[in-house]
Design an enzyme around this catalytic site. Sequence first.
Site, PDB file in Angstrom:
ATOM      1  N   HIS A  10      -9.519  -9.900 -14.659  1.00 29.52           N
ATOM      2  CA  HIS A  10      -8.951  -9.327 -15.877  1.00 29.52           C
ATOM      3  C   HIS A  10      -7.438  -9.277 -15.727  1.00 29.52           C
ATOM      4  CE1 HIS A  10      -8.932  -7.120 -19.612  1.00 29.52           C
ATOM      5  NE2 HIS A  10      -8.198  -6.153 -19.068  1.00 29.52           N
ATOM      6  N   CYS A  38       0.810  -1.216   0.000  1.00 31.00           N
ATOM      7  CA  CYS A  38       0.000   0.000   0.000  1.00 31.00           C
ATOM      8  C   CYS A  38       0.845   1.269   0.000  1.00 31.00           C
ATOM      9  CB  CYS A  38      -0.946  -0.001   1.205  1.00 31.00           C
ATOM     10  SG  CYS A  38      -2.293  -1.177   1.026  1.00 31.00           S
ATOM     11  N   ASP A  91      -8.763  -3.245  -4.774  1.00 36.18           N
ATOM     12  CA  ASP A  91      -7.457  -2.925  -4.205  1.00 36.18           C
ATOM     13  C   ASP A  91      -6.398  -3.799  -4.859  1.00 36.18           C
ATOM     14  OD1 ASP A  91      -5.624  -1.677  -2.422  1.00 36.18           O
ATOM     15  OD2 ASP A  91      -7.207  -1.606  -0.906  1.00 36.18           O
ATOM     16  N   ASP A 148     -14.233   6.894   2.272  1.00 36.47           N
ATOM     17  CA  ASP A 148     -14.373   5.714   3.127  1.00 36.47           C
ATOM     18  C   ASP A 148     -13.685   4.519   2.477  1.00 36.47           C
ATOM     19  OD1 ASP A 148     -15.302   4.093   5.275  1.00 36.47           O
ATOM     20  OD2 ASP A 148     -17.121   5.302   5.403  1.00 36.47           O
ATOM     21  N   ASP A 178     -11.428  -4.196   3.149  1.00 38.72           N
ATOM     22  CA  ASP A 178     -12.335  -3.062   2.990  1.00 38.72           C
ATOM     23  C   ASP A 178     -13.786  -3.452   3.232  1.00 38.72           C
ATOM     24  OD1 ASP A 178     -10.314  -1.260   2.393  1.00 38.72           O
ATOM     25  OD2 ASP A 178     -10.478  -1.542   0.234  1.00 38.72           O
TER      26      ASP A 178
END
Length: 341
Positions: free
Chosen positions: A135, A12, A63, A45, A86
């Site tokens: 994908h 991240c 993500d 959020d 999430d």
Amino acid sequence: MRLTELAHGGGCGCKLGPAVLRDLLADQPIGQMFPQLLVGNAESDDAAVWQIDENTCMIATTDFFMPMVDNPRDFGRIAATNAISDIYAMGGRPVMALAILGMPINVIDPSDIREILAGGADICAEAGIPIAGGHSIDAPEPIYGLAVIGLCAPGDLRRNGGALPGDALILTKPLGVGIYSNAIKKGIATKADIAEMIDSCTTLNRIGQDLSKRPEVHAITDVTGFGILGHGMEMARAAGCGLRIERAALPLLNRAAEMAQSGLRTGASDRNWDAVGDKVTLPTGITEAEHTLLTDPQTSGGLLVSVAADAAESVLDQICSVHPKAAIIGTVIEGAGIEIV
């Protein structure tokens, strides 16, 4: 070639900085013409939320990132855990995932790519959901992640707003993932360091789904690339309150403080500080290492939970059954910004 050598960043820490992201989204439509859209771009959020009917909300998130570890299967496991988080942070139950894959096909062995995909499938199986499709593209750097769909009852939905003055703040996982990732990239992390980080990063945040059933829990968000300060600031802004965080109470990976004192840090720490520093009050005598830990970008980090003070110990006990390093790290206060004590 090591996976981490194929990417300019990892985990991240690859995220665009908060200030850059706000600028890019400044003129984007925020969905006011869709009353069913309960959570969208405007809220900053963890996921989008669409109310299907009076009993059901759909939660959607995506993500993905570049590798922060060299073992392909572990990379897949970490990326999948991070993406599913999430859904849990919104109080939801994940139901399905789609894979997102970008690989330098002529550089990475196909068997390693299969291992990345297998790692993601391992975590999805643990979460009880299928990877139903996805994908893929030929990309210059390795990228993997998930788009995830979840469900919850409207009453169980938990946003990053909702914190109330007097609430206790609980962090469910230890900080230091960005620092450890840097140590791995530099080749100075021990096997024990790597194992500890992977264990933390591949532990599902499914406790969020359970906490959402408790009315004493007022707000939840997950702590990822913007660090405890960045995601704490999002919670504070959304609630119109301030946060007071006790730096000595922050749970840390075993050698995070030692590594920070040695100077290990990521460039994302500076980015994270630049985004919120003018709204953070630091105590006299704070060390550079403590400052690094406050801004350290997390990957598949813990949940930051705002809970009524009289229920904090009970909620902490529930969390510690899954996340033993969870701790009460501060309180919600009147005002704005973040005060470090």
